[in-house]
Design a protein around this motif. Structure first.
Motif, PDB file in Angstrom:
ATOM      1  N   LEU A 120       0.571  14.619  23.830  1.00 35.01           N
ATOM      2  CA  LEU A 120       0.397  13.826  22.615  1.00 35.01           C
ATOM      3  C   LEU A 120      -0.518  12.628  22.839  1.00 35.01           C
ATOM      4  CD1 LEU A 120       4.066  13.712  21.272  1.00 35.01           C
ATOM      5  CD2 LEU A 120       2.217  15.206  20.546  1.00 35.01           C
ATOM      6  N   ASP A 121      -1.223  12.569  23.937  1.00 38.32           N
ATOM      7  CA  ASP A 121      -1.993  11.376  24.235  1.00 38.32           C
ATOM      8  C   ASP A 121      -3.293  11.297  23.437  1.00 38.32           C
ATOM      9  OD1 ASP A 121      -3.069  13.517  25.568  1.00 38.32           O
ATOM     10  OD2 ASP A 121      -3.653  12.377  27.337  1.00 38.32           O
ATOM     11  N   VAL A 122      -3.635  12.339  22.690  1.00 38.64           N
ATOM     12  CA  VAL A 122      -4.866  12.335  21.898  1.00 38.64           C
ATOM     13  C   VAL A 122      -4.575  12.472  20.413  1.00 38.64           C
ATOM     14  CG1 VAL A 122      -7.023  13.539  21.433  1.00 38.64           C
ATOM     15  CG2 VAL A 122      -6.263  13.250  23.794  1.00 38.64           C
ATOM     16  N   SER A 123      -3.702  13.415  20.040  1.00 39.68           N
ATOM     17  CA  SER A 123      -3.542  13.765  18.632  1.00 39.68           C
ATOM     18  C   SER A 123      -2.976  12.626  17.784  1.00 39.68           C
ATOM     19  CB  SER A 123      -2.637  14.998  18.499  1.00 39.68           C
ATOM     20  OG  SER A 123      -1.371  14.761  19.079  1.00 39.68           O
ATOM     21  N   VAL A 124      -1.982  11.913  18.278  1.00 39.90           N
ATOM     22  CA  VAL A 124      -1.367  10.857  17.471  1.00 39.90           C
ATOM     23  C   VAL A 124      -2.343   9.710  17.187  1.00 39.90           C
ATOM     24  CG1 VAL A 124       0.486   9.145  17.381  1.00 39.90           C
ATOM     25  CG2 VAL A 124       0.970  11.464  18.170  1.00 39.90           C
ATOM     26  N   PRO A 125      -3.053   9.181  18.172  1.00 37.22           N
ATOM     27  CA  PRO A 125      -4.054   8.152  17.856  1.00 37.22           C
ATOM     28  C   PRO A 125      -5.166   8.674  16.943  1.00 37.22           C
ATOM     29  CG  PRO A 125      -3.515   8.100  20.192  1.00 37.22           C
ATOM     30  CD  PRO A 125      -2.883   9.343  19.635  1.00 37.22           C
ATOM     31  N   GLN A 126      -5.539   9.954  17.092  1.00 36.01           N
ATOM     32  CA  GLN A 126      -6.618  10.505  16.273  1.00 36.01           C
ATOM     33  C   GLN A 126      -6.285  10.459  14.784  1.00 36.01           C
ATOM     34  OE1 GLN A 126      -7.336  14.404  17.940  1.00 36.01           O
ATOM     35  NE2 GLN A 126      -9.195  13.718  18.971  1.00 36.01           N
ATOM     36  N   VAL A 127      -5.018  10.652  14.431  1.00 31.45           N
ATOM     37  CA  VAL A 127      -4.649  10.657  13.010  1.00 31.45           C
ATOM     38  C   VAL A 127      -4.186   9.278  12.533  1.00 31.45           C
ATOM     39  CG1 VAL A 127      -4.051  13.100  13.079  1.00 31.45           C
ATOM     40  CG2 VAL A 127      -2.258  11.391  13.457  1.00 31.45           C
ATOM     41  N   GLY A 128      -4.334   8.260  13.371  1.00 32.48           N
ATOM     42  CA  GLY A 128      -4.033   6.899  12.943  1.00 32.48           C
ATOM     43  C   GLY A 128      -2.587   6.499  13.032  1.00 32.48           C
ATOM     44  N   GLY A 129      -1.818   7.171  13.901  1.00 30.18           N
ATOM     45  CA  GLY A 129      -0.397   6.850  14.027  1.00 30.18           C
ATOM     46  C   GLY A 129      -0.107   5.389  14.341  1.00 30.18           C
ATOM     47  N   PRO A 130      -0.714   4.809  15.367  1.00 30.47           N
ATOM     48  CA  PRO A 130      -0.406   3.409  15.703  1.00 30.47           C
ATOM     49  C   PRO A 130      -0.704   2.441  14.557  1.00 30.47           C
ATOM     50  CG  PRO A 130      -1.476   4.494  17.562  1.00 30.47           C
ATOM     51  CD  PRO A 130      -1.560   5.445  16.402  1.00 30.47           C
ATOM     52  N   GLY A 131      -1.769   2.707  13.795  1.00 30.87           N
ATOM     53  CA  GLY A 131      -2.078   1.849  12.661  1.00 30.87           C
ATOM     54  C   GLY A 131      -1.021   1.917  11.581  1.00 30.87           C
ATOM     55  N   ALA A 132      -0.501   3.120  11.343  1.00 30.51           N
ATOM     56  CA  ALA A 132       0.566   3.286  10.348  1.00 30.51           C
ATOM     57  C   ALA A 132       1.828   2.576  10.795  1.00 30.51           C
ATOM     58  CB  ALA A 132       0.833   4.778  10.130  1.00 30.51           C
ATOM     59  N   TRP A 133       2.167   2.662  12.062  1.00 30.51           N
ATOM     60  CA  TRP A 133       3.357   1.980  12.564  1.00 30.51           C
ATOM     61  C   TRP A 133       3.226   0.469  12.379  1.00 30.51           C
ATOM     62  CZ3 TRP A 133       2.822   4.794  17.891  1.00 30.51           C
ATOM     63  CH2 TRP A 133       3.048   6.172  17.706  1.00 30.51           C
ATOM     64  N   ALA A 134       2.036  -0.043  12.678  1.00 30.24           N
ATOM     65  CA  ALA A 134       1.819  -1.492  12.541  1.00 30.24           C
ATOM     66  C   ALA A 134       1.992  -1.947  11.097  1.00 30.24           C
ATOM     67  CB  ALA A 134       0.419  -1.845  13.049  1.00 30.24           C
ATOM     68  N   ALA A 135       1.728  -1.018  10.149  1.00 30.51           N
ATOM     69  CA  ALA A 135       1.886  -1.344   8.729  1.00 30.51           C
ATOM     70  C   ALA A 135       3.299  -1.075   8.235  1.00 30.51           C
ATOM     71  CB  ALA A 135       0.882  -0.542   7.903  1.00 30.51           C
ATOM     72  N   GLY A 136       4.179  -0.704   9.142  1.00 31.68           N
ATOM     73  CA  GLY A 136       5.572  -0.475   8.780  1.00 31.68           C
ATOM     74  C   GLY A 136       5.879   0.927   8.311  1.00 31.68           C
ATOM     75  N   GLN A 137       4.918   1.847   8.464  1.00 29.49           N
ATOM     76  CA  GLN A 137       5.121   3.231   8.023  1.00 29.49           C
ATOM     77  C   GLN A 137       5.491   4.102   9.223  1.00 29.49           C
ATOM     78  OE1 GLN A 137       5.050   3.875   4.766  1.00 29.49           O
ATOM     79  NE2 GLN A 137       4.468   1.755   4.386  1.00 29.49           N
TER      80      GLN A 137
END
Length: 254
Positions: free
Chosen positions: A165-182
């Motif tokens: 999972l070291d590529v796919s999650v960042p590629q779809v913007g996962g960390p950004g969504a978490w930072a926004a509370g999603q």
């Protein structure tokens, strides 16, 4: 004032030689010499002992590694009957298939004639293939059998895959969504795939329902690994790799 000088490049250091027995019975010993920024490869070929057959070798050496193709294998590779990966020496070493780590060559063979190449370790009837462990000590005979079998079958290297999972999650913007509370908290995600590993720690406590739609004896057990991987990508709680919707629960169908 004195001008600071860059640190000198460390001297070239040769790695320990590693030997690979090819499916043709020929042995290739490779040594890598170089620095962290790159290096050079050296390959020494020890032809197999054959009676009445003269064999030449196509040796490719580049910064990426070594490939050695015996002339007796080249027609089968060109026709698509034999996997070129069986002659990628450096890749075989990376997979742990060098002689120091295994006395067998792992193959995938179309079921017809698989037993002539070695020990059948697993049958894959849905794709009409067999996993075969071909003994390196009898590689010359194995290759002779593969030539006689090749008219009706194909032979591949049984390689290894390492999904992560070291590529796919960042590629779809996962960390950004978490930072926004999603995080997906309160949602349920349905995954219809090959089942799942109920003991996988990344999925502990988040599978809220499951159903086997195909009625296999294995039930929900994931015998392929893909369903477990997809479920973890969707909502896994792994300490190292976290799924996209790390707050959601799962419904698993097979």
């Amino acid at each position: 004032p004195a001008t600071a000088q860059p640190s000198p490049e460390p001297p070239n250091k040769a790695e320990a030689p590693k030997t690979v027995t090819l499916i043709t019975g020929d042995k290739v010993t490779v040594t890598k010499t170089g620095t962290k920024k790159g290096g050079t490869w050296d390959a020494r070929i020890e032809p197999a002992k054959r009676i009445g057959t003269r064999v030449s070798f196509l040796k490719s050496v580049s910064p990426h590694g070594v490939t050695v193709i015996p002339s007796i294998a080249e027609p089968l590779i060109r026709s698509g009957k034999l996997d070129r990966a069986l002659f990628n020496v450096t890749k075989l070493i990376e997979l742990g298939y060098d002689d120091a780590h295994t006395a067998e060559i792992p193959l995938l063979v179309e079921s017809a004639g698989a037993q002539t190449l070695g020990k059948v370790t697993r049958e894959l009837p849905k794709v009409r293939m067999s996993a075969v462990a071909a003994p390196k000590a009898k590689a010359v005979d194995v290759f002779a059998a593969s030539v006689s079998t090749a008219a009706n079958t194909k032979i591949w290297l049984n390689g290894k895959a390492y999904p992560s999972l070291d590529v796919s999650v960042p590629q779809v913007g996962g960390p950004g969504a978490w930072a926004a509370g999603q995080t997906g908290a309160g949602a349920k995600i349905a995954v219809l795939d090959t089942g799942y590993d109920a003991k996988h720690p990344d999925l502990a406590g988040i599978v809220k329902g499951e159903k086997d739609f195909i009625g296999e004896p294995s039930g929900m057990r994931d015998e392929v690994g893909h369903g477990t991987h997809v479920a973890s990508t969707a909502a896994g709680r792994g300490a190292k790799y976290t799924g996209v919707a790390k707050g959601a629960d799962l419904l698993i169908g097979k």
